[in-house]
Design an enzyme around this catalytic site. Structure first.
Site, PDB file in Angstrom:
ATOM      1  CB  SER A 116      67.613  71.751  39.536  1.00  0.00           C
ATOM      2  OG  SER A 116      67.470  70.713  38.590  1.00  0.00           O
ATOM      3  CG  HIS A 137      68.959  74.269  43.230  1.00  0.00           C
ATOM      4  ND1 HIS A 137      68.040  75.037  42.554  1.00  0.00           N
ATOM      5  CD2 HIS A 137      69.755  73.711  42.275  1.00  0.00           C
ATOM      6  CE1 HIS A 137      68.265  74.943  41.253  1.00  0.00           C
ATOM      7  NE2 HIS A 137      69.298  74.155  41.066  1.00  0.00           N
ATOM      8  CD  GLU A 149      65.453  77.551  44.133  1.00  0.00           C
ATOM      9  OE1 GLU A 149      64.453  78.143  43.685  1.00  0.00           O
ATOM     10  OE2 GLU A 149      65.839  76.444  43.686  1.00  0.00           O
ATOM     11  CG  ASN A 187      65.100  74.762  37.806  1.00  0.00           C
ATOM     12  OD1 ASN A 187      65.342  74.896  36.621  1.00  0.00           O
ATOM     13  ND2 ASN A 187      66.057  74.608  38.717  1.00  0.00           N
TER      14      ASN A 187
END
Length: 280
Positions: A116, A137, A149, A187
């Protein structure tokens, strides 16, 4: 397509369910047999709930379960067309696993990480053929969250990027291609969401429940920051924040909070431990 998943925790088992549902043959690998047994049992419970809700029937449950094998030897992933690693967020451990994995799989196999926040370029450097490495991800829970992602490293070939996008799209996910920067898209955006909430608490302006209520009622969020951190796990969430903070050369916008560090150290991880910012 044959898919190998490394790590049978929440993310790994969730990704295995997604791939199996899409018709892939999946080998779910973990060194811990108890973790594999738990993943198998958890999937059975999840699928039973889906039957209760009328979303699948018994034959679909059997089909999905029949697509997943639970293995404790990395060599069992040798026939994979795609492998996705979902283990602890420690770069050296990931690089070691990738280096070993490459000796077992074919030259055409895509080797992906579900990290992440860590550098895909750095992970790819552990391979003899780094051009086949990419970040894929997923978000927790993987079967429910639509966004994935896809992160090409500077070494990643265009062919691998396009194959990865096509595969994840075929799994009925929405792909966002992100640059290989700390935290990628989600994130990176999320760090201030958590960080400011923790700072508001530490400054004594409001308690956990009030902050969460404000963000949901006034801000329109489905979950407040403390509910979400408890859902993700304070150990995982803190590690990601720390990694993004260091990667951005200690930019204060991403500074971790002592409160979350102490909760992680105390084992107050959230839902998975029964206690976090709230009791479960």
């Amino acid at each position: 397509m044959n898919v190998g998943i490394i790590g049978s925790g929440t993310m790994g088992s969730g990704i295995a369910q997604v791939a199996a549902t899409a018709g892939c043959k999946v080998n779910l690998y973990d060194t811990n047999q108890a973790a594999l047994d738990k993943a198998k049992s958890s999937l059975n419970k999840i699928l039973l709930r889906l039957i209760e809700k009328g979303r699948i029937d018994e034959s679909e449950k059997s089909r999905i379960q029949g697509k997943i094998s639970y293995v404790n030897n990395l060599k069992e992933l040798s026939d994979s067309d795609l492998t996705i690693e979902a283990i602890v967020e420690e770069l050296d451990i990931k690089k070691k696993v990738f280096s070993e994995l490459e000796t077992y799989v074919s030259n055409e196999c895509i080797i992906a990480s579900n990290t992440s926040s860590l550098s895909i370029a750095s992970i790819a450097s552990s391979l003899q053929k780094p051009e086949r490495c990419i970040g894929i991800h997923f978000f927790n829970p993987a079967p429910l969250m639509k966004l994935v992602e896809v992160i090409p490293a500077i070494q990643t070939s265009q062919e691998i990027l396009h194959k990865s996008i096509d595969t994840i799209s075929d799994w009925k996910k929405v792909v966002a291609v992100a640059k290989d920067t700390p935290g990628f898209i989600v994130n990176r955006v999320a760090r201030p969401f958590y960080g400011e909430a923790l700072r508001i608490y530490e400054e004594g302006l409001a308690d956990f429940a009030t902050i969460d209520w404000s963000m949901k009622t006034l801000g329109g969020f489905k979950m407040g920051p403390f509910e979400l951190m408890d859902f993700i796990g304070n150990d995982v969430n803190y590690t990601v924040t720390e990694s993004v903070f260091k990667a951005f050369y200690y930019d204060p916008r991403y500074k971790p909070a002592f409160t979350q560090m102490r909760f992680a150290e105390a084992g107050y991880l959230g839902r998975k431990s029964g206690k976090g910012y709230y009791d479960y």
